[in-house]
Motif scaffolding. Structure first.
Motif, PDB file in Angstrom:
ATOM      1  N   ASP A 141       2.718  10.289  11.438  1.00 44.82           N
ATOM      2  CA  ASP A 141       3.760  11.274  11.686  1.00 44.82           C
ATOM      3  C   ASP A 141       5.169  10.690  11.713  1.00 44.82           C
ATOM      4  O   ASP A 141       6.115  11.362  12.143  1.00 44.82           O
ATOM      5  CB  ASP A 141       3.495  12.040  12.994  1.00 44.82           C
ATOM      6  CG  ASP A 141       2.218  12.867  12.915  1.00 44.82           C
ATOM      7  OD1 ASP A 141       1.959  13.453  11.849  1.00 44.82           O
ATOM      8  OD2 ASP A 141       1.477  12.907  13.912  1.00 44.82           O
ATOM      9  N   THR A 206      -3.061   8.066  10.214  1.00 44.28           N
ATOM     10  CA  THR A 206      -3.144   9.140   9.234  1.00 44.28           C
ATOM     11  C   THR A 206      -2.033   8.974   8.200  1.00 44.28           C
ATOM     12  O   THR A 206      -0.992   8.371   8.476  1.00 44.28           O
ATOM     13  CB  THR A 206      -3.001  10.523   9.891  1.00 44.28           C
ATOM     14  OG1 THR A 206      -1.714  10.588  10.547  1.00 44.28           O
ATOM     15  CG2 THR A 206      -4.114  10.768  10.905  1.00 44.28           C
ATOM     16  N   THR A 208       0.198  11.487   5.725  1.00 42.53           N
ATOM     17  CA  THR A 208       0.539  12.877   5.451  1.00 42.53           C
ATOM     18  C   THR A 208       1.542  12.931   4.306  1.00 42.53           C
ATOM     19  O   THR A 208       2.532  12.201   4.302  1.00 42.53           O
ATOM     20  CB  THR A 208       1.135  13.567   6.691  1.00 42.53           C
ATOM     21  OG1 THR A 208       0.198  13.481   7.773  1.00 42.53           O
ATOM     22  CG2 THR A 208       1.436  15.030   6.397  1.00 42.53           C
ATOM     23  N   ARG A 210       4.015  15.493   2.219  1.00 37.11           N
ATOM     24  CA  ARG A 210       4.684  16.799   2.256  1.00 37.11           C
ATOM     25  C   ARG A 210       5.574  16.941   1.017  1.00 37.11           C
ATOM     26  O   ARG A 210       6.681  16.384   0.968  1.00 37.11           O
ATOM     27  CB  ARG A 210       5.510  16.947   3.535  1.00 37.11           C
ATOM     28  CG  ARG A 210       4.650  16.993   4.797  1.00 37.11           C
ATOM     29  CD  ARG A 210       5.485  17.049   6.052  1.00 37.11           C
ATOM     30  NE  ARG A 210       4.642  17.000   7.252  1.00 37.11           N
ATOM     31  CZ  ARG A 210       5.065  16.690   8.462  1.00 37.11           C
ATOM     32  NH1 ARG A 210       6.351  16.371   8.645  1.00 37.11           N
ATOM     33  NH2 ARG A 210       4.244  16.662   9.486  1.00 37.11           N
ATOM     34  N   GLU A 233       1.455  20.708   2.974  1.00 38.31           N
ATOM     35  CA  GLU A 233       1.188  19.321   3.311  1.00 38.31           C
ATOM     36  C   GLU A 233      -0.290  19.009   3.150  1.00 38.31           C
ATOM     37  O   GLU A 233      -1.142  19.897   3.180  1.00 38.31           O
ATOM     38  CB  GLU A 233       1.637  18.975   4.739  1.00 38.31           C
ATOM     39  CG  GLU A 233       0.763  19.527   5.834  1.00 38.31           C
ATOM     40  CD  GLU A 233       1.101  18.936   7.216  1.00 38.31           C
ATOM     41  OE1 GLU A 233       2.272  18.589   7.449  1.00 38.31           O
ATOM     42  OE2 GLU A 233       0.171  18.804   8.038  1.00 38.31           O
ATOM     43  N   ARG A 235      -2.995  16.137   4.812  1.00 41.80           N
ATOM     44  CA  ARG A 235      -3.169  15.087   5.818  1.00 41.80           C
ATOM     45  C   ARG A 235      -4.493  14.361   5.557  1.00 41.80           C
ATOM     46  O   ARG A 235      -5.548  14.988   5.439  1.00 41.80           O
ATOM     47  CB  ARG A 235      -3.161  15.679   7.231  1.00 41.80           C
ATOM     48  CG  ARG A 235      -3.306  14.639   8.355  1.00 41.80           C
ATOM     49  CD  ARG A 235      -3.195  15.303   9.723  1.00 41.80           C
ATOM     50  NE  ARG A 235      -1.832  15.773   9.950  1.00 41.80           N
ATOM     51  CZ  ARG A 235      -0.921  15.106  10.662  1.00 41.80           C
ATOM     52  NH1 ARG A 235      -1.229  13.949  11.211  1.00 41.80           N
ATOM     53  NH2 ARG A 235       0.282  15.596  10.825  1.00 41.80           N
TER      54      ARG A 235
END
Length: 267
Positions: A141, A206, A208, A210, A233, A235
């Motif tokens: 994140d 993770t 991700t 976008r 997105e 993930r």
């Protein structure tokens, strides 16, 4: 023990599957396509990928065994002329297995925010149709980079020798719990920059992606291609389920790499 045979439609694989079916019944095995203990894949790596997705809903309840009838594969432990030895191995089976991580993919679409979940054994890719893909990449994140190029590939260690390798990714031993992201034809100049190297992340992290354009993208998970849709997105993480291979022969990973890519003689 309940077993099932999952074969491709080639003439050789069909013949091997028929021989295997006859000899399994003669040895006292039960053929059960719905709830097997072991899935015998007859073909190559593509066939085993298909078998995995066919039984992905119960992947934590079955073990896989690959029988090779074509080119050398990383998931196939037995050759087509070793059926008798394979059955002996199954008769002596004690339930041991070797397990490898799977890729969990959660995708949210921009058109209606509907989310889909996929499980992949090898890799997942995201590409833009007809123009450069621009996407922000986050690790845990936190913004890592803004990517510009043809697309991105996120792979498992077992998938590191597949499409990932062809786009410049590293080969990772399948016993490591890790994910890898490799760039597909990234744009790097004095204005636009990406890392330009494969990224390998820890098992708890993770990845991700976008996309910045609200347009259509092509998303894949192993052999699955989806219809182009606008994506909010994607993930990626290591799944909480793993694939298991019956541990009769499933080892010697680096020997397989050398045989497949360097041309070392198979012993």
């Amino acid at each position: 023990m309940k077993v099932t045979i999952f074969a491709n439609e080639s003439e050789k694989s069909t013949a091997v599957a028929s021989e295997l079916h006859t000899k399994l019944l003669a040895a006292g095995f039960e053929i059960d396509d719905a709830h097997p203990d072991i899935v015998l894949s007859v073909g190559g790596d593509g066939t085993l990928l298909s078998a995995f997705h066919h039984y992905s809903h119960m992947v934590d309840q079955v073990r896989f065994v690959g029988v090779h009838t074509g080119h050398l594969g990383f998931y196939t432990d037995w050759r087509d002329y070793e059926i008798d030895q394979l059955i002996t191995g199954l008769l002596e089976d004690n339930g041991q297995s070797v397990t490898y991580p799977l890729l969990a993919v959660d995708i949210t679409y921009a058109d209606n925010q509907m989310a889909d979940h996929y499980l992949a054994l090898n890799e997942s890719t995201l590409k833009k149709l007809g123009s450069t893909m621009v996407a922000d990449v986050y690790i845990q994140d936190e913004l890592f980079e803004r990517f510009r190029g043809d697309g991105l590939c996120v792979s498992t260690p077992t998938g590191s020798t597949a499409y990932n390798k062809s786009v410049g990714g590293a080969v990772i031993h399948p016993r490591l719990d890790a994910l890898q992201m490799a760039e597909i034809a990234s744009i790097n100049n004095r204005v636009f920059r990406t890392l330009g190297s494969p990224v390998i992340v820890a098992p708890y992290e993770t990845i991700t992606i976008r996309p910045q354009q609200k347009s259509h993208f092509v998303f894949t998970a192993d052999q699955l291609d989806t219809q182009p849709r606008p994506i909010e997105e994607i993930r990626y993480s290591i799944a909480n389920r793993r694939i298991a291979f019956a541990q009769h022969r499933h080892n010697r990973f680096w020997k397989r790499v050398g045989t497949s890519f360097i041309g070392l003689d198979e012993q």
